[in-house]
Scaffold this active site. Structure first.
Site, PDB file in Angstrom:
ATOM      1  N   TYR A 159      46.496  16.353  -1.087  1.00 16.40           N
ATOM      2  CA  TYR A 159      46.040  15.657   0.121  1.00 16.40           C
ATOM      3  C   TYR A 159      45.524  14.263  -0.225  1.00 16.40           C
ATOM      4  O   TYR A 159      45.812  13.291   0.480  1.00 16.40           O
ATOM      5  CB  TYR A 159      44.949  16.488   0.794  1.00 16.40           C
ATOM      6  CG  TYR A 159      44.489  15.969   2.135  1.00 16.40           C
ATOM      7  CD1 TYR A 159      45.261  16.169   3.279  1.00 16.40           C
ATOM      8  CD2 TYR A 159      43.284  15.301   2.263  1.00 16.40           C
ATOM      9  CE1 TYR A 159      44.837  15.705   4.512  1.00 16.40           C
ATOM     10  CE2 TYR A 159      42.850  14.835   3.492  1.00 16.40           C
ATOM     11  CZ  TYR A 159      43.623  15.035   4.620  1.00 16.40           C
ATOM     12  OH  TYR A 159      43.206  14.575   5.845  1.00 16.40           O
ATOM     13  N   THR A 189      38.102  20.786  13.615  1.00 12.00           N
ATOM     14  CA  THR A 189      39.460  21.256  13.910  1.00 12.00           C
ATOM     15  C   THR A 189      39.745  22.502  13.071  1.00 12.00           C
ATOM     16  O   THR A 189      39.057  22.763  12.075  1.00 12.00           O
ATOM     17  CB  THR A 189      40.518  20.191  13.579  1.00 12.00           C
ATOM     18  OG1 THR A 189      40.556  20.025  12.150  1.00 12.00           O
ATOM     19  CG2 THR A 189      40.193  18.851  14.233  1.00 12.00           C
ATOM     20  N   PRO A 190      40.769  23.269  13.423  1.00 15.27           N
ATOM     21  CA  PRO A 190      41.123  24.422  12.588  1.00 15.27           C
ATOM     22  C   PRO A 190      41.413  24.047  11.139  1.00 15.27           C
ATOM     23  O   PRO A 190      41.040  24.776  10.210  1.00 15.27           O
ATOM     24  CB  PRO A 190      42.359  24.986  13.293  1.00 15.27           C
ATOM     25  CG  PRO A 190      42.193  24.589  14.724  1.00 15.27           C
ATOM     26  CD  PRO A 190      41.548  23.237  14.685  1.00 15.27           C
TER      27      PRO A 190
END
Length: 268
Positions: free
Chosen positions: A158, A193-194
């Site tokens: 990421y 957020t999820p």
């Protein structure tokens, strides 16, 4: 709140999380919004909900942003159904499934994360931006991250992806100099957020960035209010929008650069 009526936005990763907030916020400001995502049913539901809530025109287009043919077909549908795209928001992307040091990462899963952010954004840019250049009008927003600018031992894919995306933004902005097409990095902060909740580093975290602050920055970019920040990094929840509007960054401020070790550094 800027009135963006008559403009068309394309948001990737639109069915959930930050993308879903952006779709609704931009639609509420008058934009016709097309959403891209891989899961068609969830995407169609989300876009229909936004249309019902805002009265704006929305369009759901299922597509895999890492597949060239899929992206080209999707963008063609958006242009045919809604018209020229004035705002492209590259939001789609995966997170590291296995939160481990880089030497323990699964290479295929690691590369899928990088590809989702970098290849996905490249393909939308190369499909959308030429039409913006022809019209001499458009704004591109790449959703960045704090991990664009600092390393994390457990989210190497990421981090690499988001850093690469920042360099892509800067390359794009530099190539577009002299035109009325601009490119920006917008870090959304820590939005609830999820995906964020799936990351162990945010377990127990409560100081969430309100998603409306992300929408406000992106809407200001779409309205041409932050053009001096093209090719630069801004952060929702930390940057004050009024200050951004009134500030012109100098030199390499908010860009990726090596720091010289001293006055004698030959790379300084």
């Amino acid at each position: 709140m800027p009135d963006l009526t008559g403009q068309v936005a394309l948001v990737t990763g639109a069915s959930t999380g930050i993308g879903r907030h952006l779709v609704e916020g931009l639609a509420a400001r008058g934009m016709a919004v097309a959403g891209l995502a891989r899961t068609e049913d969830r995407l169609r539901t989300a876009m229909a909900e936004v249309a019902d809530a805002t009265g704006a025109r929305t369009l759901a287009v299922a597509a895999d942003v890492t597949d060239r043919a899929s992206v080209e077909e999707a963008v063609g549908v958006v242009r045919e159904e809604l018209g020229p795209i004035a705002l492209l928001v590259n939001n789609a992307g995966l997170i590291d499934e296995f939160e481990v040091p880089v030497w323990e990462a699964d290479p295929d899963q690691w590369w899928n994360v990088v590809s989702s952010h970098v290849r996905g954004s490249l393909l939308t840019v190369r499909t959308v931006v030429p039409w913006m250049v022809l019209r001499n009008r458009g704004r591109v927003v790449n959703i960045a991250s704090g991990m664009s600018t600092r390393a994390n031992p457990d989210y190497s894919a990421y981090s690499v992806a988001k850093t690469g995306l920042m360099r892509l933004t800067e390359s794009l902005a530099t190539a577009l100099e002299g035109s009325d097409v601009r490119a920006f990095d917008v870090a959304p902060g820590v939005v609830d957020t999820p995906m964020t909740r799936s990351m162990h580093m945010w377990q127990g975290y409560t100081d969430w960035t309100p998603p409306e602050q992300v929408v406000e920055i992106v809407a200001a970019i779409a309205a041409g209010e932050l053009d001096q920040w093209s090719g630069r990094f801004v952060r929702a929840g930390k940057d004050d929008l009024d200050v951004l509007r009134s500030t012109s960054p100098q030199d390499a401020a908010r860009q990726l650069r090596l720091r010289p070790y001293g006055d004698a550094d030959p790379l300084g």
